[in-house]
Design an enzyme around this catalytic site. Structure first.
Site, PDB file in Angstrom:
ATOM      1  N   ASP A 151      -2.763   4.654  -2.744  1.00  0.00           N
ATOM      2  CA  ASP A 151      -3.618   5.398  -2.059  1.00  0.00           C
ATOM      3  C   ASP A 151      -4.022   6.772  -2.742  1.00  0.00           C
ATOM      4  O   ASP A 151      -3.033   7.701  -3.216  1.00  0.00           O
ATOM      5  CB  ASP A 151      -3.128   5.781  -0.668  1.00  0.00           C
ATOM      6  CG  ASP A 151      -4.046   6.057   0.292  1.00  0.00           C
ATOM      7  OD1 ASP A 151      -5.172   5.656   0.740  1.00  0.00           O
ATOM      8  OD2 ASP A 151      -3.780   7.608   0.700  1.00  0.00           O
ATOM      9  N   ASP A 157     -11.113   1.574   5.320  1.00  0.00           N
ATOM     10  CA  ASP A 157     -11.988   2.534   5.694  1.00  0.00           C
ATOM     11  C   ASP A 157     -13.395   2.468   5.585  1.00  0.00           C
ATOM     12  O   ASP A 157     -14.034   3.492   6.117  1.00  0.00           O
ATOM     13  CB  ASP A 157     -11.419   3.585   4.552  1.00  0.00           C
ATOM     14  CG  ASP A 157     -10.106   4.092   4.526  1.00  0.00           C
ATOM     15  OD1 ASP A 157      -9.756   4.174   5.516  1.00  0.00           O
ATOM     16  OD2 ASP A 157      -9.686   4.566   3.546  1.00  0.00           O
ATOM     17  N   ASP A 216       0.919  -1.231   0.059  1.00  0.00           N
ATOM     18  CA  ASP A 216      -0.057   0.025  -0.097  1.00  0.00           C
ATOM     19  C   ASP A 216       0.977   1.169   0.056  1.00  0.00           C
ATOM     20  O   ASP A 216       1.566   1.382   0.837  1.00  0.00           O
ATOM     21  CB  ASP A 216      -1.039  -0.033   1.251  1.00  0.00           C
ATOM     22  CG  ASP A 216      -2.129   0.814   1.218  1.00  0.00           C
ATOM     23  OD1 ASP A 216      -2.015   1.744   0.292  1.00  0.00           O
ATOM     24  OD2 ASP A 216      -2.973   0.346   1.721  1.00  0.00           O
ATOM     25  N   GLU A 250      -6.604   3.798  -5.699  1.00  0.00           N
ATOM     26  CA  GLU A 250      -7.929   4.309  -4.945  1.00  0.00           C
ATOM     27  C   GLU A 250      -8.324   5.662  -5.745  1.00  0.00           C
ATOM     28  O   GLU A 250      -7.807   6.527  -5.585  1.00  0.00           O
ATOM     29  CB  GLU A 250      -7.445   4.602  -3.420  1.00  0.00           C
ATOM     30  CG  GLU A 250      -8.774   4.859  -2.680  1.00  0.00           C
ATOM     31  CD  GLU A 250      -8.374   5.479  -1.430  1.00  0.00           C
ATOM     32  OE1 GLU A 250      -9.223   5.477  -0.424  1.00  0.00           O
ATOM     33  OE2 GLU A 250      -7.149   5.792  -0.982  1.00  0.00           O
TER      34      GLU A 250
END
Length: 546
Positions: free
Chosen positions: A202, A318, A100, A244
């Site tokens: 991200d 999240d 990530d 994302e």
């Protein structure tokens, strides 16, 4: 796009949030050795990719999404030697590790930012976004942070403001500076050389921002920047890359993931998630609406059928737990969790499983806001209650949509601390761990775990599930989501009751009197379809038409 292989088309990814997965040393925080100790469990489940939420060195203002050193490991998670062991042990089991990566911003403790704020003459000053205060001494403009408050933070030392779309301790990088590109790309290649399987990027749709024009997501420079990144790092390697992208539409997703675009493998879009947010505000939850969900999921399946690629997910670090959101965490927890899994995994795209999803972990409802740890949750709770929203209203919204719903410790067994740790965890365990845990799931042949295992086996056994066309059925039905997957040789029908009531449906003409080979189900197998079909509460099945 990977030219060497699209191996990730039939991959199944498991996301690990390291802080909450497994604590090996008894400090109450999950770590890399804890993950290593559970690799056999993940191999048994059948996944072949792990998406590892950030383990880089970080002050943990945002639980690791504020990176102070991209090429070191946070001490609470372990060492770089532990990281290499994880890569090696996972590879031995046929599992790849996706890192990530946060490149929209860093921590304010990153050496680049420490240098940048020391002097306007620092070579790293232009790595970040600075603006003068206005004549009256106020902030450069009225842009807001996504975590609440202003996006500008005054820095006394150089008498300027720096820009932060998230926490004030997460200053945004200046992607208009080529030196930033070079530094980031070198770091990415360093990780690639270590043997990782790719990157989850991200909030990647924010790096093309033009803040003076008020543009944050999907800025005009976004796709050229990603093509430059692709060429400089992962483009000629068999790696999975997923971005994302909260603002993506199907057309935008094709720009990210189209075969000829040379950007990313796929993106995460969130249109199906925000359906229960009133006007895009997660702190004003609204009722679940199945026809709206069907419309969104069908749109993405159809629009990306021949161009681009879908990611399939219900949960992540999240988001609230899907069985609490779209299912039934009470009487029909097992049935609805299996139904939701079947709905998702039989679609076209790469499925993602979030830790605990495979055993039906639920949301948590802590009694006090003091029990919550998430910076976003706390910021908005205090901001909204200060502006007149009642504490009861905000706590109800927190119970439904706080990111901490996904971050309570993984429930391994019924022992103290759910088998997550030998000491008090960093965040409280969900009280239902004594009944909902891995040990119980593995000992029950009808558990949600084995349902997920079967879905993963089916994806490997039937190329149709990976590559076949998607055809919606019963599109107007308010309780049932049904569809066909088909290619030139086979058809699979998938029927899912999203309600806690028995439902009678009229079987579409193309399915009447067809014999079935039921591949997966959560009640009893159906062997034939007549003109009508009775579905039990949350009943779900996928069957080969024979």
């Amino acid at each position: 796009m990977n030219k060497l292989s699209n191996w990730w088309h039939d991959a199944v990814v498991y996301q690990i949030y390291p802080r909450s997965f497994c604590d090996s040393n008894g400090d109450g925080i999950g770590d890399l050795q804890g993950i290593i100790s559970k690799l056999d469990y993940l191999q048994n489940l059948g996944v072949n990719v792990i998406w590892l939420s950030p383990v880089y060195r970080s002050p943990m203002d945002d639980n690791g999404y504020d990176i102070s050193d991209y090429q070191d490991i946070a001490p609470e998670f372990g060492t770089m030697e532990d990281m290499q062991q994880l890569l090696d042990e996972a590879k031995y089991r046929g599992i790849r590790i996706i890192m990530d990566l946060v490149v929209n911003h860093t921590s304010d403790e990153h050496p680049w930012f420490i240098s940048a704020r020391e002097s306007k003459d620092s070579p790293y000053r232009d790595y970040y976004i600075w603006r003068d205060k206005q004549v009256d001494g106020t902030e450069p403009d009225d842009q807001g942070s996504l975590f609440g408050g202003s996006a500008w933070q005054y820095d006394e030392q150089t008498d300027e403001y720096y820009y932060h779309l998230f926490s004030k301790r997460q200053p945004d990088l200046n992607w208009e500076n080529p030196a930033v590109h070079q530094a980031i790309f070198e770091m990415m290649n360093w990780w690639i050389d270590k043997g990782i399987g790719g990157f989850r990027l991200d909030v990647i749709d924010l790096i093309g921002k033009e803040i003076d024009k008020g543009i944050t997501g999907n800025g005009p420079n976004l796709h050229p920047l990603l093509q430059k990144m692709n060429k400089a790092t992962f483009g000629d390697k068999a790696l999975l890359t997923v971005g994302e992208t909260w603002g993506a539409t199907p057309e935008i997703a094709k720009l990210f993931s189209g075969e000829q675009r040379e950007e990313l493998s796929m993106v995460f879009q969130f249109e199906h998630i925000t359906l229960t947010w009133k006007e895009g505000d997660k702190w004003q939850p609204v009722e679940f609406n199945l026809p709206a969900l069907k419309q969104v999921l069908t749109k993405w399946q159809v629009e990306l059928e021949t161009e681009g690629w879908n990611s399939l997910f219900w949960n992540n670090h999240d988001l609230p737990r899907i069985v609490s959101k779209y299912g039934d965490e009470g009487q029909y927890r097992v049935e609805s969790a299996k139904m939701l899994a079947t709905t998702l995994h039989m679609m076209k795209g790469t499925p993602y499983i979030y830790q605990g999803e495979e055993i039906g972990m639920t949301n948590v409802a802590f009694e006090s806001i003091e029990d919550y740890c998430d910076i976003e949750t706390l910021n908005f709770y205090h901001e909204r209650t200060a502006n007149g929203v009642t504490e009861e209203t905000m706590l109800a919204a927190v119970h439904e949509n706080s990111r901490d719903n996904a971050r309570t410790p993984m429930q391994w067994d019924s022992s103290s601390c759910a088998g997550f740790s030998s000491s008090k965890p960093w965040i409280k365990v969900n009280p239902n761990y004594k009944n909902i845990n891995v040990e119980a799931a593995l000992n029950d042949a009808q558990s949600i775990f084995y349902h997920y295992q079967r879905l993963i086996e089916l994806r490997r056994a039937f190329p149709l599930i990976v590559n076949g066309r998607f055809k919606p059925l019963l599109e107007q039905h308010e309780q049932v989501f049904a569809y066909l997957r088909e290619d030139e040789h086979q058809q699979i029908v998938v029927i899912n009751n999203f309600s806690n009531q028995s439902v009678v449906i009229s079987v579409p003409k193309i399915l009447e009197d067809k014999n079935l080979e039921c591949l997966i189900y959560n009640y009893e197998p159906h062997l034939q379809l007549s003109s009508q079909l009775v579905l039990q509460p949350y009943e779900s099945f996928a069957a080969l038409i024979v």
